[in-house]
Design a protein around this motif. Structure first.
Motif, PDB file in Angstrom:
ATOM      1  N   THR A  68       0.830  -1.204   0.000  1.00 18.28           N
ATOM      2  CA  THR A  68       0.000   0.000   0.000  1.00 18.28           C
ATOM      3  C   THR A  68       0.863   1.252   0.000  1.00 18.28           C
ATOM      4  OG1 THR A  68      -1.772  -1.166   1.156  1.00 18.28           O
ATOM      5  CG2 THR A  68      -1.816   1.240   1.256  1.00 18.28           C
ATOM      6  N   ALA A  69       1.911   1.258   0.804  1.00 21.36           N
ATOM      7  CA  ALA A  69       2.816   2.414   0.852  1.00 21.36           C
ATOM      8  C   ALA A  69       3.492   2.636  -0.495  1.00 21.36           C
ATOM      9  CB  ALA A  69       3.851   2.241   1.955  1.00 21.36           C
ATOM     10  N   ARG A 113       2.283   1.704  -3.467  1.00 19.85           N
ATOM     11  CA  ARG A 113       1.249   2.183  -4.389  1.00 19.85           C
ATOM     12  C   ARG A 113       0.954   3.661  -4.142  1.00 19.85           C
ATOM     13  NH1 ARG A 113      -2.499  -1.105  -3.073  1.00 19.85           N
ATOM     14  NH2 ARG A 113      -1.730  -2.758  -4.397  1.00 19.85           N
ATOM     15  N   CYS A 114       0.866   4.056  -2.871  1.00 25.95           N
ATOM     16  CA  CYS A 114       0.611   5.462  -2.556  1.00 25.95           C
ATOM     17  C   CYS A 114       1.804   6.336  -2.952  1.00 25.95           C
ATOM     18  CB  CYS A 114       0.283   5.632  -1.076  1.00 25.95           C
ATOM     19  SG  CYS A 114      -1.363   5.009  -0.632  1.00 25.95           S
ATOM     20  N   THR A 160       9.418   5.840   2.573  1.00 27.94           N
ATOM     21  CA  THR A 160       8.916   4.511   2.224  1.00 27.94           C
ATOM     22  C   THR A 160      10.031   3.669   1.625  1.00 27.94           C
ATOM     23  OG1 THR A 160       6.663   5.318   1.897  1.00 27.94           O
ATOM     24  CG2 THR A 160       7.233   3.249   0.817  1.00 27.94           C
ATOM     25  N   LEU A 208      -7.597   6.189  -4.972  1.00 30.04           N
ATOM     26  CA  LEU A 208      -6.485   6.154  -4.029  1.00 30.04           C
ATOM     27  C   LEU A 208      -6.369   7.422  -3.185  1.00 30.04           C
ATOM     28  CD1 LEU A 208      -3.709   4.579  -6.277  1.00 30.04           C
ATOM     29  CD2 LEU A 208      -4.909   3.504  -4.367  1.00 30.04           C
ATOM     30  N   ARG A 209      -7.042   8.482  -3.612  1.00 30.65           N
ATOM     31  CA  ARG A 209      -6.850   9.783  -2.965  1.00 30.65           C
ATOM     32  C   ARG A 209      -7.078   9.745  -1.457  1.00 30.65           C
ATOM     33  NH1 ARG A 209     -10.755  13.693  -4.919  1.00 30.65           N
ATOM     34  NH2 ARG A 209     -11.853  13.176  -3.044  1.00 30.65           N
ATOM     35  N   CYS A 229      -4.717   7.180   0.527  1.00 33.94           N
ATOM     36  CA  CYS A 229      -3.304   7.578   0.478  1.00 33.94           C
ATOM     37  C   CYS A 229      -3.063   8.888   1.218  1.00 33.94           C
ATOM     38  CB  CYS A 229      -2.825   7.682  -0.973  1.00 33.94           C
ATOM     39  SG  CYS A 229      -2.637   6.065  -1.772  1.00 33.94           S
ATOM     40  N   LEU A 244      -2.867   8.008   4.802  1.00 34.10           N
ATOM     41  CA  LEU A 244      -1.555   7.421   5.100  1.00 34.10           C
ATOM     42  C   LEU A 244      -0.480   8.505   5.143  1.00 34.10           C
ATOM     43  CD1 LEU A 244      -0.188   4.691   5.583  1.00 34.10           C
ATOM     44  CD2 LEU A 244       0.088   4.481   3.117  1.00 34.10           C
ATOM     45  N   LEU A 245      -0.554   9.455   4.246  1.00 35.24           N
ATOM     46  CA  LEU A 245       0.399  10.568   4.233  1.00 35.24           C
ATOM     47  C   LEU A 245       0.294  11.382   5.515  1.00 35.24           C
ATOM     48  CD1 LEU A 245       2.502  12.320   2.700  1.00 35.24           C
ATOM     49  CD2 LEU A 245       0.561  13.555   1.708  1.00 35.24           C
TER      50      LEU A 245
END
Length: 128
Positions: free
Chosen positions: A34-35, A37-38, A73, A113-114, A117, A120-121
């Protein structure tokens, strides 16, 4: 001139050197995948923002925070998986290619993803 020298070096290189397979990529867990991909999405969006593209219009400016997420990452992946820098670069490149695989669907992919992600950011690098 440098391109010519590189081309000549490749042509003169022994065939086994040119035929070496790319290093195997490490297997990632869901959090790591996931990280990546983001991180790839942030890189694409930042690029689109720099070009003034409407594809990234709904995203906040990602410049420094997106770049920092990408760097952290990559470093974390090297620490956690033992991956080399080229392997980590290949992981990000693969994720970006997957996102860009169908240019017509890129806006929809980025839109999906917005929110995850950006969440996560915010956890990784809080806005100042």
């Amino acid at each position: 001139m440098k391109r010519l020298a590189l081309s000549l070096a490749l042509v003169a290189a022994p065939l086994p050197l040119l035929a070496q397979p790319a290093p195997a990529l490490p297997t990632l867990n869901l959090e790591q995948e996931t990280a990546v991909r983001c991180g790839a999405a942030f890189a694409i969006v930042a690029s689109e923002q720099a070009r003034g593209s409407v594809v990234a219009a709904k995203w906040p400016a990602l410049g420094d925070r997106g770049r920092e997420f990408f760097v952290r990452t990559g470093a974390r992946l090297m620490d956690e998986t033992g991956a080399t820098r080229p392997q980590v670069q290949a992981l990000f490149a693969r994720a970006a290619m997957n996102l860009r695989a169908d240019p017509a669907s890129l806006p929809g992919r980025l839109e999906s993803l917005r929110d995850p992600c950006l969440g996560l950011l915010q956890l990784a690098i809080p806005a100042r």
